[in-house]
Design a protein around this motif. Structure first.
Motif, PDB file in Angstrom:
ATOM      1  N   GLN A   3      -4.203   4.794 -21.452  1.00 48.26           N
ATOM      2  CA  GLN A   3      -4.663   5.760 -20.461  1.00 48.26           C
ATOM      3  C   GLN A   3      -3.542   6.019 -19.457  1.00 48.26           C
ATOM      4  O   GLN A   3      -2.714   5.145 -19.181  1.00 48.26           O
ATOM      5  CB  GLN A   3      -5.893   5.227 -19.739  1.00 48.26           C
ATOM      6  N   SER A   4      -3.529   7.216 -18.925  1.00 49.74           N
ATOM      7  CA  SER A   4      -2.486   7.576 -17.973  1.00 49.74           C
ATOM      8  C   SER A   4      -3.099   7.981 -16.637  1.00 49.74           C
ATOM      9  O   SER A   4      -4.177   8.569 -16.582  1.00 49.74           O
ATOM     10  CB  SER A   4      -1.625   8.728 -18.503  1.00 49.74           C
ATOM     11  N   VAL A   5      -2.397   7.642 -15.573  1.00 49.71           N
ATOM     12  CA  VAL A   5      -2.849   7.987 -14.226  1.00 49.71           C
ATOM     13  C   VAL A   5      -1.675   8.569 -13.452  1.00 49.71           C
ATOM     14  O   VAL A   5      -0.539   8.106 -13.592  1.00 49.71           O
ATOM     15  CB  VAL A   5      -3.430   6.753 -13.500  1.00 49.71           C
ATOM     16  N   LEU A   6      -1.953   9.601 -12.681  1.00 49.11           N
ATOM     17  CA  LEU A   6      -0.957  10.198 -11.795  1.00 49.11           C
ATOM     18  C   LEU A   6      -1.417   9.954 -10.365  1.00 49.11           C
ATOM     19  O   LEU A   6      -2.571  10.229 -10.032  1.00 49.11           O
ATOM     20  CB  LEU A   6      -0.811  11.696 -12.070  1.00 49.11           C
ATOM     21  N   ILE A   7      -0.515   9.431  -9.529  1.00 49.81           N
ATOM     22  CA  ILE A   7      -0.852   9.095  -8.146  1.00 49.81           C
ATOM     23  C   ILE A   7       0.021   9.913  -7.213  1.00 49.81           C
ATOM     24  O   ILE A   7       1.252   9.782  -7.226  1.00 49.81           O
ATOM     25  CB  ILE A   7      -0.641   7.594  -7.874  1.00 49.81           C
ATOM     26  N   THR A   8      -0.589  10.767  -6.414  1.00 54.07           N
ATOM     27  CA  THR A   8       0.159  11.458  -5.367  1.00 54.07           C
ATOM     28  C   THR A   8       0.211  10.556  -4.131  1.00 54.07           C
ATOM     29  O   THR A   8      -0.724   9.815  -3.852  1.00 54.07           O
ATOM     30  CB  THR A   8      -0.499  12.799  -5.009  1.00 54.07           C
ATOM     31  N   GLY A   9       1.315  10.608  -3.400  1.00 54.70           N
ATOM     32  CA  GLY A   9       1.490   9.722  -2.259  1.00 54.70           C
ATOM     33  C   GLY A   9       1.751   8.288  -2.694  1.00 54.70           C
ATOM     34  O   GLY A   9       1.383   7.339  -1.993  1.00 54.70           O
ATOM     35  N   VAL A  10       2.428   8.114  -3.825  1.00 55.94           N
ATOM     36  CA  VAL A  10       2.615   6.775  -4.384  1.00 55.94           C
ATOM     37  C   VAL A  10       3.490   5.892  -3.513  1.00 55.94           C
ATOM     38  O   VAL A  10       3.418   4.660  -3.596  1.00 55.94           O
ATOM     39  CB  VAL A  10       3.190   6.869  -5.821  1.00 55.94           C
ATOM     40  N   SER A  11       4.320   6.475  -2.661  1.00 60.05           N
ATOM     41  CA  SER A  11       5.177   5.678  -1.786  1.00 60.05           C
ATOM     42  C   SER A  11       4.495   5.293  -0.483  1.00 60.05           C
ATOM     43  O   SER A  11       5.089   4.609   0.342  1.00 60.05           O
ATOM     44  CB  SER A  11       6.481   6.430  -1.467  1.00 60.05           C
ATOM     45  N   GLY A  12       3.249   5.721  -0.302  1.00 58.62           N
ATOM     46  CA  GLY A  12       2.525   5.344   0.894  1.00 58.62           C
ATOM     47  C   GLY A  12       1.927   3.961   0.782  1.00 58.62           C
ATOM     48  O   GLY A  12       2.022   3.285  -0.255  1.00 58.62           O
ATOM     49  N   PHE A  13       1.265   3.530   1.853  1.00 55.58           N
ATOM     50  CA  PHE A  13       0.716   2.184   1.928  1.00 55.58           C
ATOM     51  C   PHE A  13      -0.257   1.903   0.777  1.00 55.58           C
ATOM     52  O   PHE A  13      -0.039   1.007  -0.045  1.00 55.58           O
ATOM     53  CB  PHE A  13       0.034   2.000   3.285  1.00 55.58           C
ATOM     54  N   LEU A  14      -1.336   2.663   0.674  1.00 62.27           N
ATOM     55  CA  LEU A  14      -2.318   2.409  -0.378  1.00 62.27           C
ATOM     56  C   LEU A  14      -1.840   2.906  -1.734  1.00 62.27           C
ATOM     57  O   LEU A  14      -2.180   2.319  -2.768  1.00 62.27           O
ATOM     58  CB  LEU A  14      -3.658   3.046  -0.016  1.00 62.27           C
ATOM     59  N   GLY A  15      -1.064   3.963  -1.760  1.00 60.55           N
ATOM     60  CA  GLY A  15      -0.563   4.479  -3.031  1.00 60.55           C
ATOM     61  C   GLY A  15       0.200   3.440  -3.820  1.00 60.55           C
ATOM     62  O   GLY A  15       0.065   3.334  -5.048  1.00 60.55           O
ATOM     63  N   GLY A  16       1.005   2.633  -3.135  1.00 60.94           N
ATOM     64  CA  GLY A  16       1.761   1.592  -3.817  1.00 60.94           C
ATOM     65  C   GLY A  16       0.880   0.516  -4.411  1.00 60.94           C
ATOM     66  O   GLY A  16       1.097   0.060  -5.542  1.00 60.94           O
ATOM     67  N   TYR A  17      -0.130   0.096  -3.649  1.00 56.27           N
ATOM     68  CA  TYR A  17      -1.051  -0.928  -4.168  1.00 56.27           C
ATOM     69  C   TYR A  17      -1.841  -0.399  -5.370  1.00 56.27           C
ATOM     70  O   TYR A  17      -2.083  -1.128  -6.339  1.00 56.27           O
ATOM     71  CB  TYR A  17      -2.020  -1.364  -3.077  1.00 56.27           C
ATOM     72  N   ILE A  18      -2.241   0.854  -5.298  1.00 55.56           N
ATOM     73  CA  ILE A  18      -2.992   1.443  -6.409  1.00 55.56           C
ATOM     74  C   ILE A  18      -2.117   1.513  -7.653  1.00 55.56           C
ATOM     75  O   ILE A  18      -2.565   1.195  -8.771  1.00 55.56           O
ATOM     76  CB  ILE A  18      -3.526   2.830  -6.006  1.00 55.56           C
ATOM     77  N   ALA A  19      -0.868   1.902  -7.487  1.00 53.96           N
ATOM     78  CA  ALA A  19       0.050   1.933  -8.629  1.00 53.96           C
ATOM     79  C   ALA A  19       0.202   0.549  -9.245  1.00 53.96           C
ATOM     80  O   ALA A  19       0.143   0.386 -10.474  1.00 53.96           O
ATOM     81  CB  ALA A  19       1.416   2.464  -8.186  1.00 53.96           C
TER      82      ALA A  19
END
Length: 307
Positions: A3-19
């Protein structure tokens, strides 16, 4: 097939944890933001793109490599900044969601969409715990703009059939966060000057560690209905600001002696505790107790320079 996921704001606080969470579970993870590449703690992103949204580049990315799930972790997350600059907050938190939904509609209509909203949509709740069906009465531009982004999700689900879900995050904290109440208490506690905290100390929040937020987002990606519904992301426990301040000060060896000035911050509610039964019904269990999370946050704080 992965499965693939695209995360916008990946360099932000929560974006990094989600990645990190999705990578740890074997997903292919593409990160998008306006900033340079961030070092993800568990692994490296499968792909990272620096671009603005909307743009032809982003549309091409969706069209050529449509993700199974798009998670929007971009935007502003400051009540105070939204009051001082509502236009900036509106474009970051409302217009951004519109642009993402429209791009999905045109380029990747089978993609599921999760947007990070906020408990700020509820305002000053009259009844605790707060469940997702409670009437939303925001107290700040930030809360109003997050609520407007939720309405957009419902619009695109009902009219265009785009599968959307909304994560209403309460008081997230953890290593990497240099704002909000726990960071503010830490900064003031290590100052040479006597300090007081805002409010009376009886105000309360429902704290959730950033790693728990990331786990909850993955569970939503895998199990949510995606009918435009909202989910509270929280621990389900009410903690007063006096309690969290005294816990932090005790961990720092200063003793439970937090002092408060009695003044209220504009736009912030008094008390929060979430009903998380909807999220729990999908299998979510909070993994990080507050005491453990605060200790970990302090360990990180001691090793980073103050701004």
């Amino acid at each position: 097939m992965q499965q693939s996921v695209l995360i916008t704001g990946v360099s932000g606080f929560l974006g990094g944890y989600i990645a990190d969470e999705f990578l740890s579970q074997g997903y292919l993870v593409t990160g998008v933001d306006r900033l340079g590449k961030r070092v993800v703690t568990n692994s490296r992103l499968t792909r990272h793109e620096t671009m603005v949204i909307p743009s032809a580049e982003f549309n091409s990315l969706l069209n050529e490599s449509p993700p199974d799930v798009l998670i929007n972790a971009a935007g502003c997350a400051s009540v105070g900044l939204s009051i001082a600059n509502p236009a900036l907050d509106y474009y970051a938190n409302t217009v951004m969601v519109f642009e993402l939904l429209e791009a999905i509609r045109l380029q990747a209509p089978s993609c599921r969409f999760i947007t990070l909203s906020s408990a700020a949509v509820y305002g000053n709740a009259g009844v605790l715990p707060i469940n997702e069906s409670q009437i939303c009465e925001p107290m700040s531009p930030y809360g109003f703009h997050k609520l407007q982004s939720e309405i957009l999700c419902n619009e695109y689900t009902k009219i265009y059939g785009i599968r959307t879900a909304i994560a209403r995050i309460f008081s997230a904290y953890g290593p990497g966060l240099r704002r909000q109440v726990i960071w503010d208490i830490y900064k003031k506690s290590i100052s040479d000057e006597p300090f007081q905290l805002m409010g009376t100390g009886n105000e309360s929040r429902d704290f959730i560690h950033s790693k728990d937020v990331a786990i909850a987002i993955r569970i939503l990606a895998e199990r949510a209905e995606f009918r435009g519904e909202a989910y509270n992301l929280a621990s389900g426990k009410e903690v007063s600001i006096r309690q969290i301040a005294n816990l932090l000060l005790t961990c720092l060896g200063q003793g439970p002696n937090a002092r408060f000035n009695g003044n209220q911050d504009q736009g912030n509610p008094s008390n929060w505790r979430a009903d998380i039964s909807r999220l729990q019904s999908l299998g979510f269990v909070s993994a990080i107790p507050l005491e453990e999370g605060v200790q970990g946050f302090l360990t990180w704080c001691r090793n980073v320079p103050l701004p």
